[in-house]
Design an enzyme around this catalytic site. Structure first.
Site, mmCIF file in Angstrom:
data_model
loop_
_atom_site.group_PDB
_atom_site.id
_atom_site.type_symbol
_atom_site.label_atom_id
_atom_site.label_comp_id
_atom_site.label_asym_id
_atom_site.label_seq_id
_atom_site.Cartn_x
_atom_site.Cartn_y
_atom_site.Cartn_z
ATOM 1 N N ALA A 227 0.846 -1.185 0.000
ATOM 2 C CA ALA A 227 0.000 0.000 0.000
ATOM 3 C C ALA A 227 0.882 1.237 0.000
ATOM 4 O O ALA A 227 1.834 1.329 0.782
ATOM 5 C CB ALA A 227 -0.915 0.004 1.221
ATOM 6 N N GLY B 94 4.125 4.125 3.388
ATOM 7 C CA GLY B 94 3.873 2.885 2.668
ATOM 8 C C GLY B 94 3.854 1.722 3.646
ATOM 9 O O GLY B 94 4.335 1.838 4.772
ATOM 10 N N LYS B 95 3.286 0.609 3.226
ATOM 11 C CA LYS B 95 3.282 -0.593 4.053
ATOM 12 C C LYS B 95 2.925 -1.782 3.180
ATOM 13 O O LYS B 95 2.159 -1.648 2.221
ATOM 14 C CB LYS B 95 2.250 -0.475 5.179
ATOM 15 C CG LYS B 95 2.499 -1.412 6.351
ATOM 16 C CD LYS B 95 3.645 -0.917 7.205
ATOM 17 C CE LYS B 95 3.768 -1.702 8.501
ATOM 18 N NZ LYS B 95 4.719 -1.084 9.426
ATOM 19 N N GLY B 96 3.487 -2.933 3.508
ATOM 20 C CA GLY B 96 3.176 -4.116 2.717
ATOM 21 C C GLY B 96 3.501 -5.384 3.448
ATOM 22 O O GLY B 96 3.950 -5.373 4.594
ATOM 23 N N ASP C 159 9.823 -5.483 9.293
ATOM 24 C CA ASP C 159 8.644 -5.334 10.130
ATOM 25 C C ASP C 159 8.397 -6.687 10.798
ATOM 26 O O ASP C 159 9.313 -7.514 10.880
ATOM 27 C CB ASP C 159 7.455 -4.908 9.243
ATOM 28 C CG ASP C 159 6.322 -4.268 10.013
ATOM 29 O OD1 ASP C 159 6.098 -3.070 9.841
ATOM 30 O OD2 ASP C 159 5.656 -4.966 10.780
#
Length: 440
Positions: A83, A128-130, A169
């Protein structure tokens, strides 16, 4: 029970009731909380409603299929996401997690948090993140490497040092980032260390990156204690979640003279009113569930009991949604410094504020991770390595600057620390959007 690890990457509309409901409080999703916090902060600022509406939605979300050949020769296809929330202030930045509960909605919400976190720290990044929907504990090292390399290839068109810079993460680490960087570089035909951060120093990582979120929590705790006229010497601190963030924060505060009287991991908790020797207790990363193996006057079978101890400072450094309407009235600390992302629900936050408990929010307190990731990105681009002393000195400077920015809003507007942090962040983002405009 509490968990021993924390999300180290690098959250409100006011339509919720701040009083306890008839039944147990429903867990908030990251997206719900992020949107609530956005609207809550916007109420304090004269911001174009169009900007607020744009910020409720990600710029884009990439969904990819990630096939993996297992060690036994079978093939399984996993789902991956990335994202990208907003890049008005710079490239997207945020973690990649391997976890069975990764979802598109979670990635969107967490990418919004990263947008706010980068803005409150005044870093030239967006959020952002995924991640991949997988339990990494069920993969061999070889399978995890192959999964990472294929995920890197699937995302290759959407990431890069000037586009989107992932980081470790939950379920990923420095080795994961090294594999990701290598796969990306091989396809690009040159070594590009700046495509990710959180790498081992030998391949372009930064000294001090792993310790940075905990270090920033300790720095903010020190400043909060000073602001509220507590002596750091003898300050009583309870840490829920003795993972990388919690352990590093606890040890630094211990070194500075504070009394860390309680710590917990997934195995339970220990409590010593005279203070624990934090360096003698392995963190969750060093040895899982080692906290209760340490001799202490009191053993607590449920690590969440740490949340209700009578202390000066409580540091929830495990996972989200641990302080809820169910226990907010029982939190007996004067100051809560959020080491994890989203440990306090929106309704619980209102209860704590009404009770006069000062909550220093995650987007400020644990922002050391993304800040040192920024330093790593600079080092990679300039091909110049910083010493650990330089990293820690720059981190402290950035944290103190952000603390002062938030403090000024607290004093000028008579708002909570969380509201002040989001006001700082949203004001910077809104100004950038206003200057850049909407194209076409």
């Amino acid at each position: 029970m509490s968990t021993g690890t924390a999300d180290t990457t690098e959250q409100e509309s006011t339509d919720g009731d701040a009083t306890p409901a008839d039944g147990p409080e429903e867990p908030e999703t990251a997206l719900e909380t992020a949107r609530r916090q956005l609207e809550h902060a916007a109420a304090h600022l004269d911001v174009d409603p169009g900007v607020i509406e744009r910020l409720k939605h990600p710029t884009t979300v990439h969904r990819v299929a990630v096939p993996l050949e297992h060690d036994d020769g079978s093939v399984e296809v996993y789902t991956g996401y990335r994202a990208q929330h907003d890049d008005v202030r710079g490239p997207y930045k945020g973690g990649l997690r391997y976890h069975p509960h990764v979802s598109e909605e979670e990635c969107v919400g967490l990418s919004m948090w990263m947008t706010w976190k980068c803005a409150v720290m005044d870093l030239p990044f967006g959020g952002g993140k995924g991640g991949v929907v997988v339990d990494p504990r069920e993969l061999s090292d070889g399978e995890k490497e192959r999964l990472t390399r294929r995920f890197s290839e699937e995302l290759r068109k959407f990431v890069g040092p000037k586009k989107d810079i992932p980081a470790p993460d939950m379920g990923t680490d420095s080795q994961t980032m090294a594999w990701f960087m290598d796969a990306y570089s091989m396809q690009e035909g040159e070594t590009i260390p700046g495509v990710v951060t959180g790498k081992p120093p030998v391949v372009g990582g930064s000294e001090g990156r792993e310790e940075a979120p905990g270090r920033s929590v300790a720095l903010v705790t020190r400043e909060a204690a000073d602001y509220f006229d507590y002596d750091l010497e003898g300050l009583t601190v309870a840490v829920q979640g003795y993972g990388s963030v919690g352990a590093n924060a606890a040890r630094l505060l211990d070194d500075w003279g504070a009394d860390v009287v309680a710590i917990s991991d997934t195995g339970g908790a220990i409590h010593d009113p005279d203070g624990l020797d934090t360096h003698a207790v392995p963190s969750f990363a060093e040895k899982q569930n080692a906290v209760t193996e340490h001799d202490a006057p009191e053993l607590l079978e449920d690590g969440n009991d740490v949340l209700e101890l009578d202390v000066d400072v409580l540091v929830p450094a495990a996972v989200g949604n641990v302080i809820t309407t169910e226990n907010a009235a029982d939190v007996d600390a004067d100051i809560v410094v959020e080491g994890a992302n989203g440990p306090t629900t929106f309704a619980a936050d209102a209860i704590l504020a009404e009770r006069g408990v000062h909550v220093i929010p995650d987007i400020l307190a644990n922002a050391g991770g993304v800040t040192v990731s920024y330093f790593e990105w600079l080092q990679d681009i300039n091909r110049r390595t910083w010493t650990l002393e330089e990293v820690n000195e720059e981190l402290e400077s950035e944290m103190l600057s952000a603390w002062d920015d938030v403090r000024r809003e607290v004093e000028a507007r008579d708002v909570t620390w969380r509201d002040a942090a989001y006001i700082v962040a949203l004001d910077r983002i809104a100004e950038a959007k206003s200057v850049r405009g909407l194209w076409p």
